[in-house]
Design an enzyme around this catalytic site. Sequence first.
Site, PDB file in Angstrom:
ATOM      1  N   SER A   8       0.826  -1.203   0.000  1.00  0.00           N
ATOM      2  CA  SER A   8       0.000   0.000   0.000  1.00  0.00           C
ATOM      3  C   SER A   8       0.864   1.259   0.000  1.00  0.00           C
ATOM      4  CB  SER A   8      -0.911   0.015   1.228  1.00  0.00           C
ATOM      5  OG  SER A   8      -1.487   1.291   1.351  1.00  0.00           O
ATOM      6  N   HIS A  33      -1.115  -1.086  -4.348  1.00  0.00           N
ATOM      7  CA  HIS A  33      -2.400  -0.775  -3.717  1.00  0.00           C
ATOM      8  C   HIS A  33      -2.473   0.728  -3.441  1.00  0.00           C
ATOM      9  CE1 HIS A  33      -6.011  -1.893  -1.439  1.00  0.00           C
ATOM     10  NE2 HIS A  33      -5.633  -1.008  -0.527  1.00  0.00           N
ATOM     11  N   ASP A  35      -4.726   3.770  -1.945  1.00  0.00           N
ATOM     12  CA  ASP A  35      -5.835   4.068  -1.038  1.00  0.00           C
ATOM     13  C   ASP A  35      -6.308   5.500  -1.211  1.00  0.00           C
ATOM     14  OD1 ASP A  35      -6.167   1.658   0.623  1.00  0.00           O
ATOM     15  OD2 ASP A  35      -4.088   2.035   1.194  1.00  0.00           O
ATOM     16  N   MET A  37      -8.942   8.312  -0.017  1.00  0.00           N
ATOM     17  CA  MET A  37      -9.848   8.639   1.104  1.00  0.00           C
ATOM     18  C   MET A  37     -10.346  10.067   0.949  1.00  0.00           C
ATOM     19  SD  MET A  37      -7.536   7.193   4.204  1.00  0.00           S
ATOM     20  CE  MET A  37      -6.742   5.581   4.125  1.00  0.00           C
ATOM     21  N   HIS A  66      -8.296   1.349  -4.175  1.00  0.00           N
ATOM     22  CA  HIS A  66      -9.271   1.113  -3.109  1.00  0.00           C
ATOM     23  C   HIS A  66      -9.930   2.446  -2.788  1.00  0.00           C
ATOM     24  CE1 HIS A  66      -9.751  -0.173   1.419  1.00  0.00           C
ATOM     25  NE2 HIS A  66     -10.901  -0.011   0.821  1.00  0.00           N
ATOM     26  N   MET A  68     -12.136   4.666  -0.783  1.00  0.00           N
ATOM     27  CA  MET A  68     -12.839   4.870   0.485  1.00  0.00           C
ATOM     28  C   MET A  68     -13.508   6.234   0.407  1.00  0.00           C
ATOM     29  SD  MET A  68      -9.889   3.243   2.867  1.00  0.00           S
ATOM     30  CE  MET A  68      -8.683   3.398   1.550  1.00  0.00           C
ATOM     31  N   MET A 137     -11.787  -5.827   4.753  1.00  0.00           N
ATOM     32  CA  MET A 137     -11.042  -4.920   5.635  1.00  0.00           C
ATOM     33  C   MET A 137     -10.782  -5.631   6.959  1.00  0.00           C
ATOM     34  SD  MET A 137     -10.346  -1.968   4.162  1.00  0.00           S
ATOM     35  CE  MET A 137      -9.424  -1.531   5.607  1.00  0.00           C
ATOM     36  N   GLY A 142      -9.314   3.894   6.878  1.00  0.00           N
ATOM     37  CA  GLY A 142      -9.010   5.298   7.143  1.00  0.00           C
ATOM     38  C   GLY A 142      -7.556   5.559   7.490  1.00  0.00           C
ATOM     39  N   ASP A 175      -6.961  -6.565   3.725  1.00  0.00           N
ATOM     40  CA  ASP A 175      -6.337  -5.240   3.813  1.00  0.00           C
ATOM     41  C   ASP A 175      -6.407  -4.708   5.240  1.00  0.00           C
ATOM     42  OD1 ASP A 175      -5.385  -2.696   3.362  1.00  0.00           O
ATOM     43  OD2 ASP A 175      -7.061  -2.056   2.087  1.00  0.00           O
ATOM     44  N   GLY A 176      -5.234  -4.515   5.847  1.00  0.00           N
ATOM     45  CA  GLY A 176      -5.148  -3.894   7.162  1.00  0.00           C
ATOM     46  C   GLY A 176      -4.422  -4.750   8.177  1.00  0.00           C
ATOM     47  N   GLY A 177      -3.288  -4.256   8.633  1.00  0.00           N
ATOM     48  CA  GLY A 177      -2.548  -4.957   9.683  1.00  0.00           C
ATOM     49  C   GLY A 177      -1.967  -6.302   9.258  1.00  0.00           C
ATOM     50  N   GLY A 197       0.906  -2.321   4.142  1.00  0.00           N
ATOM     51  CA  GLY A 197       1.416  -0.960   4.106  1.00  0.00           C
ATOM     52  C   GLY A 197       2.588  -0.794   5.029  1.00  0.00           C
ATOM     53  N   SER A 198       2.295  -0.567   6.307  1.00  0.00           N
ATOM     54  CA  SER A 198       3.381  -0.268   7.248  1.00  0.00           C
ATOM     55  C   SER A 198       4.351  -1.437   7.397  1.00  0.00           C
ATOM     56  CB  SER A 198       2.803   0.133   8.602  1.00  0.00           C
ATOM     57  OG  SER A 198       1.805  -0.763   9.000  1.00  0.00           O
TER      58      SER A 198
HETATM   59  C1  DX5 Z   1      -6.621   1.445   5.398  1.00  0.00           C
HETATM   60  C2  DX5 Z   1      -6.133   1.129   4.008  1.00  0.00           C
HETATM   61  C3  DX5 Z   1      -5.060   0.127   3.956  1.00  0.00           C
HETATM   62  C4  DX5 Z   1      -3.808   0.546   4.681  1.00  0.00           C
HETATM   63  C5  DX5 Z   1      -3.089  -0.693   5.106  1.00  0.00           C
HETATM   64  O1  DX5 Z   1      -7.760   2.216   5.328  1.00  0.00           O
HETATM   65  O2  DX5 Z   1      -7.190   0.614   3.218  1.00  0.00           O
HETATM   66  O3  DX5 Z   1      -4.755  -0.243   2.628  1.00  0.00           O
HETATM   67  O4  DX5 Z   1      -2.968   1.342   3.907  1.00  0.00           O
HETATM   68  O5  DX5 Z   1      -2.024  -0.324   5.886  1.00  0.00           O
HETATM   69  P1  DX5 Z   1      -1.399  -1.299   6.982  1.00  0.00           P
HETATM   70  O6  DX5 Z   1      -0.866  -2.488   6.238  1.00  0.00           O
HETATM   71  O7  DX5 Z   1      -0.338  -0.462   7.615  1.00  0.00           O
HETATM   72  O8  DX5 Z   1      -2.512  -1.679   7.921  1.00  0.00           O
HETATM   73 ZN    ZN Z   2      -6.633  -0.249   1.211  1.00  0.00          ZN
END
Ligand code: DX5
Ligand code: ZN
Length: 219
Positions: A8, A33, A35, A37, A66, A68, A137, A142, A175-177, A197-198
């Site tokens: 991401s 990916h 994102d 928002m 993605h 949002m 998710m 967010g 997606d997420g964590g 992402g992180s």
């Molecule tokens: C959150 C995004 C994710 C996010 C994932 O709203 O949709 O794609 O960037 O980041 P990590 O992998 O750090 O949870």
């Molecule tokens: Zn995402």
Amino acid sequence: MKPLIAPSILAADFANLQSEVEMLNRSEADWLHVDVMDGRFVPNISFGFPVMEAIQRFAKKPMDVHLMIVEPEQYITRFREAGADVITVHLEACRHLHRTIQQIKACGAKAGVALNPHSPVSGLEDIIADLDLVLVMSVNPGFGGQKFIPNTYRKLETLKELVLARNSSALIEVDGGVNEENAPLLLQKGADVLVAGSFVFSAADPEQTIADLKSVSLK
Ligand code: DX5
Ligand code: ZN
């Protein structure tokens, strides 16, 4: 089968976007990916068309976008023009989801639907056969860097059953964590695509971290 890995961009260094995208080009990442928002569907604002177009100039891999955002149907064509190969809208943001999915397909992109952590898989029963992708998710949308919600495992099982029962060709994306610890079980429960992402961008060696995720095997 190896998972598709979709790092991401949200966690990338925006001041060095070109070199971040070039790193992803060199890496084993399958998709980028992206994102988007809007500060309305989610309590945060990320970036929009100009940044996507900048990414598109250097990206050699498909852009997995993605959305949002509320009323995504207003912007589908522009996201396609800005380089989106996969366009995913949120179930919770679409009043006429079937129409929006047809709109995405008509402009030549793959169509995905994302589910917030509270949204049941059953909401997809009458659309699953039309989808190329379902994004589950595993945090509230967010923000990057949040903690993975374990109920995701159960949800993936239900979703996988639905995909098989309806003979759908939809890929399942989480997606997420996502990290190296939860990835094996996510794959076992039916995930085909892992967004990270992180975990990727805060690693000492992001390229190697992507390779590590790519070679994660089923637990
Ligand atoms: C959150 C995004 C994710 C996010 C994932 O709203 O949709 O794609 O960037 O980041 P990590 O992998 O750090 O949870
Ligand atoms: Zn995402």
